[in-house]
Design a protein around this motif. Structure first.
Motif, short mmCIF file in Angstrom:
data_model
loop_
_atom_site.label_atom_id
_atom_site.label_comp_id
_atom_site.label_asym_id
_atom_site.label_seq_id
_atom_site.Cartn_x
_atom_site.Cartn_y
_atom_site.Cartn_z
N ILE A 53 0.84 -1.21 0.00
CA ILE A 53 0.00 0.00 0.00
C ILE A 53 0.87 1.25 0.00
N ARG A 54 1.93 1.23 0.79
CA ARG A 54 2.77 2.42 0.89
C ARG A 54 3.43 2.75 -0.45
N ASN A 55 3.87 1.75 -1.18
CA ASN A 55 4.46 2.02 -2.49
C ASN A 55 3.44 2.65 -3.45
N GLN A 56 2.21 2.15 -3.41
CA GLN A 56 1.18 2.72 -4.28
C GLN A 56 0.85 4.16 -3.87
N TYR A 57 0.75 4.37 -2.58
CA TYR A 57 0.47 5.72 -2.06
C TYR A 57 1.59 6.68 -2.45
N THR A 58 2.82 6.23 -2.31
CA THR A 58 3.98 7.06 -2.64
C THR A 58 3.99 7.41 -4.12
N SER A 59 3.71 6.43 -4.98
CA SER A 59 3.69 6.69 -6.42
C SER A 59 2.56 7.63 -6.80
N GLY A 60 1.44 7.52 -6.11
CA GLY A 60 0.32 8.42 -6.38
C GLY A 60 0.68 9.87 -6.11
N PHE A 61 1.33 10.11 -4.97
CA PHE A 61 1.70 11.49 -4.65
C PHE A 61 2.83 12.00 -5.53
N ALA A 62 3.69 11.10 -5.97
CA ALA A 62 4.73 11.51 -6.92
C ALA A 62 4.09 11.94 -8.24
N THR A 63 3.00 11.27 -8.61
CA THR A 63 2.27 11.65 -9.82
C THR A 63 1.69 13.05 -9.69
N ILE A 64 1.08 13.32 -8.54
CA ILE A 64 0.50 14.65 -8.30
C ILE A 64 1.58 15.73 -8.38
N LYS A 65 2.69 15.45 -7.73
CA LYS A 65 3.80 16.42 -7.71
C LYS A 65 4.30 16.70 -9.13
N ALA A 66 4.51 15.63 -9.91
CA ALA A 66 5.02 15.79 -11.27
C ALA A 66 4.02 16.54 -12.15
N ALA A 67 2.74 16.25 -11.98
CA ALA A 67 1.72 16.91 -12.80
C ALA A 67 1.64 18.40 -12.47
N VAL A 68 1.66 18.72 -11.20
CA VAL A 68 1.56 20.12 -10.78
C VAL A 68 2.77 20.91 -11.26
#
Length: 839
Positions: A351-366
């Motif tokens: 779960i933590r890896n998925q959560y981490t990748s999700g927030f990395a996606t948000i950061k990259a998109a912003v």
């Protein structure tokens, strides 16, 4: 997604203690949090990672966030087959949400090629986080709970920046039915003292497992085909919002690590997706993913596996809508904790890896929102200007005899916002339109590729799925635009007749009409030769298979017969004709022995361990949703006590059928010999041959004098060479016997079929039993080696009939119901059910 081979890198070696399982393990870096917002743990009563969370609990938490926070809104965008809600949580700043309608309009200006806005960095970026399309890949939905909480409750400056500069849409479970199937399994086998042994029941679900939806379909293959309500709702939502970034979270083999894009290179020689998408954008985002995962010490890999060649994944379809679709694959604990080659992997870790990748996606998109917006704008503008390498300006299509199949294909095109026009009796689709690339996807076929190994199919020209006759146009003259299929099929209301009613078998819905009338107690016959007759609507020619309802031979009154026929026409919208005489203008008269009364199908299908659940689900879905015909699903464990005499047809899809020992095989053979029908598909046909249930054979590679030894090859290429010889998914042309009952309802002998297996049937020794054989030059679309084409395909049959006593087996080498989308070959399968005892 599909289990992959282990990636033997340095892995993780720890079990998270109960103390570490506290939610700080996931999001302590995002603090501080608004204490008025309940954490997932507070709402659910257990820490994330300790239990698998049911879908209704996830939805309830999202509703709670939307209720108490001005950062969140929730909508229902659809429902599943099992009536579970498909929800989308929209999260952004209070100001953005209060102004969401205006922001949406500004955002959509960038996907309108007629407009030219330049405020790329002003409008918030639209990010859609999609989770759990495969139900037994559950870590991502748990990560969705944590992500939603963090975005709604965190007062961290970085999170507040994300909220100000983006609108984030969270879809926590794309496949709720499959998720709950797996959730129930994992939780019911969980012990207080967790068992990490791989063989434990917790880690090994029973058939059909939770990967698929209610009808056992893989929803991650359904974005292009849009067969199911889950996909239909998601596509409607996507075409309403056109997000800039879309995530697709999955799980893979327990001994793997974590995968993010870039994938393997696209296998197409000339991909329709812009190169900037799969090179520039993927490489840009990869730096964010690697940085985030490096920070928490998680191992990962890229580029070695998976590909975006097939446009129907959640990680590829949004790419064809001007967005960036991103695939994540996380090693699965398949339960709460499981042994690996490098120690133990826990649910919380995944779960933590998925959560981490999700927030990395948000950061990259912003941080790259202006670039993403400019890219999406260019994507749709070039759709209007680029020329197809085929030289075509558009396509014309339409079947002269099957209006409901035409309607289904038009509906498919409209689902993807493709512009369709009616011109005369045909339909026209121009390439010059915003969905230019989707038009290519629907019609273009390919025979040359840059790669030979695919994660999935290499052929998907959807027009061929529908057996739709079409041609490319050098210039296009548009007619009337079709925006709905509501009134696309208009058959005159059947007039009451005194003698008989006749129904064309050409229409896609005619099998449903036949079953409806049989279920209502009418006797129906089928024409085994063509004829022309004067109907109440004038002279009409009828083809092989046309249905006859003789009024005087019914046990019901003339008025009752008319009412049933009228109900059938109203329900299924097929052309029906009355006649007041049995004398034909040409061909057989209505009293001819070439009309044969049809028995109502009583169909069963073997399912369970060892059986291909995808193929079984396709059969179930076809009969249940399009023919409205019940089918008894017999689990293999129940076969011994099953009374087969209750049925006249048994379906056997691909499978091992190991529970059928010699006694049970004889039981099956004796039942068929009484006059009943076995309908087998692909591996099921091979099983009948291997077990000598039928006297047929498989095509074998001829021995060559030149083959003197094994060619020496590099070991590192072993996987690639093996993959090249596999038939992963291609479209082939067959030559169909239109006079055989299995060919009834077709007007042209040449037709496309779908092959995704290595089953090659040798033509029958009976001159009348090879119903469909591959044509002289059968390759239409997709990758196949020349050896497989020449040695196995060209000499082989696609469809055979083989006698078993007074009964018979129908052997399909190819899958006529593939992914619920092969409208063009469904009737071959249905003919086997309705006409099985007539040949």
């Amino acid at each position: 997604m599909k289990l992959t081979k282990p990636v033997f890198l340095l892995f993780f070696l720890f079990i998270i203690s109960s103390a570490v399982q506290a939610q700080d393990y996931f999001f302590k870096d995002q603090a501080p949090f608004n204490k008025a917002i309940p954490t997932p743990e507070e709402f659910l009563g257990y820490p994330i990672g300790e239990q698998h969370t049911r879908h209704d609990q996830i939805v309830a938490y999202f509703y709670k966030l939307a209720e108490i926070s001005d950062r969140a809104q929730i909508e229902v965008y659809g429902k599943t087959h099992e009536n579970r809600k498909l929800v989308m949580l929209t999260v952004s700043s209070k100001e953005n949400l209060s102004n969401l309608g205006t922001l949406k309009n500004e955002h959509l200006q960038f996907v309108n090629p007629d407009l030219n806005p330049k405020n790329y960095d002003k409008v918030p970026i639209f990010i859609q986080l999609g989770y759990n399309v495969h139900g037994n890949e559950p870590s991502s939905s748990e990560a969705a709970l944590l992500t939603a909480y963090t975005l709604v409750a965190s007062t961290n400056a970085e999170v507040l920046n994300y909220l100000n500069k983006s609108v984030i849409f969270i879809d926590p479970a794309i496949n709720p039915d499959g998720r709950d199937r797996h959730t129930q399994w994992a939780n019911q086998f969980k012990a207080k003292s967790l068992v990490s042994d791989n063989i434990d029941a917790e880690h090994n679900e029973a058939w059909p497992r939770g990967r698929s939806n209610h009808y056992w379909f893989d929803l991650n293959r359904d974005w292009l085909l849009a067969v199911h309500p889950e996909s239909q709702g998601k596509l409607k939502w996507l075409h309403d919002w056109y997000p800039n970034v879309v995530t697709d979270f999955h799980e893979m083999g327990t001994n793997s690590n974590h995968f993010f894009e870039p994938m393997k290179p696209i296998g197409s020689l000339d991909p329709i997706m812009p190169k900037e998408n799969y090179e520039d954008l993927n490489n840009l985002f990869a730096t964010y993913f690697s940085s985030a995962l490096d920070k928490i010490g998680s191992f990962y890999y890229t580029k070695e596996s998976f590909d975006g060649t097939y446009p129907g994944y959640g990680s590829s379809y949004p790419d064809l809508q001007g967005g960036l679709a991103l695939l994540f694959e996380q090693a699965s604990s398949r339960g709460h904790v499981q042994d690996t080659d490098y120690g133990k992997i826990t649910f919380a870790f995944t779960i933590r890896n998925q959560y981490t990748s999700g927030f990395a996606t948000i950061k990259a998109a912003v941080e790259n929102k202006a670039f993403l917006r400019k890219y999406q704008q260019t994507f749709f503008k070039t759709a209007m200007t680029q020329k197809a390498k085929t030289g075509f300006a558009g396509y014309e299509f339409g079947d002269d005899y099957d209006m409901n199949r035409n309607k289904a294909f038009v509906s498919q095109l409209l689902t993807h916002k493709i512009k369709v026009y009616k011109k005369g009796e045909k339909y026209v689709v121009p390439l010059k339109q915003p969905q230019h690339r989707m038009v290519q996807t629907m019609f273009e076929t390919y025979r040359q590729y840059s790669d030979s190994v695919y994660y999935d199919a290499s052929a998907w020209s959807v027009a061929n799925f529908y057996n739709m006759k079409y041609k490319g146009l050098k210039s296009v003259k548009l007619g009337t635009e079709i925006t709905t299929t509501k009134d696309l099929v208009n058959n005159p209301k059947i007039q009451r007749a005194r003698y008989a009613y006749i129904i064309d078998w050409d229409d896609y819905n005619s099998p449903a009409v036949l079953y409806y009338m049989q279920a209502k107690g009418l006797t129906v016959a089928s024409a085994f030769k063509p004829f022309s007759i004067l109907t109440t609507s004038g002279k009409k020619s009828f083809n092989y298979g046309s249905l006859l309802i003789p009024i005087s031979k019914q046990k019901k009154s003339e008025a009752e017969v008319y009412q049933i026929v009228l109900e059938a026409q109203t329900k299924y919208n097929v052309p029906i004709f009355g006649t007041n005489s049995g004398y034909s203008i040409k061909g057989i008269d209505l009293g001819s022995n070439n009309f044969r009364a049809l028995s109502k199908p009583k169909v069963a299908m073997l399912i369970g361990e060892g059986i291909n659940s995808l193929e079984a689900g396709e059969v179930w879905h076809l009969l249940d949703t399009r023919v409205d015909m019940p089918i008894t699903k017999i689990r293999m464990a129940s076969f011994r006590r099953a009374n087969l005499d209750k049925y006249n047809t048994l379906v056997m899809v691909s499978g091992s059928y190991t529970e059928l020992d010699s006694v049970q095989r004889q039981k099956l053979k004796d039942w068929a010999a009484k006059g009943n029908t076995i309908v087998s598909i692909a591996g099921g046909a091979k099983w009948l041959i291997d077990k000598k249930m039928v006297k047929e054979s498989l095509t074998k590679k001829p021995k060559s004098k030149e083959e003197t030894g094994t060619k020496r090859l590099p070991y590192v290429d072993a996987g690639e060479y093996a993959g090249r010889d596999r038939v992963g998914g291609i479209i082939l042309e067959v030559d169909l016997d239109l006079t055989h009952p299995l060919g009834f309802g077709y007007r042209t002998a040449k037709m496309p079929v779908y092959k995704n297996n290595m089953v090659f049937l040798a033509p029958s020794k009976s001159p009348y039993a090879t119903v469909a054989k591959y044509s002289k030059n059968p390759h239409i679309d997709g990758y196949i080696t020349q050896k497989n084409l020449d040695v196995f395909i060209k000499p082989s049959a696609s469809l055979l009939v083989s006698p078993i006593g007074r009964g018979r087996a129908v052997l399909f080498a190819d899958n006529p119901n593939f992914r619920g989308a092969w409208y063009g070959t469904n009737k071959l399968f249905l003919n086997a059910l309705f006409f099985g005892n007539k040949f």
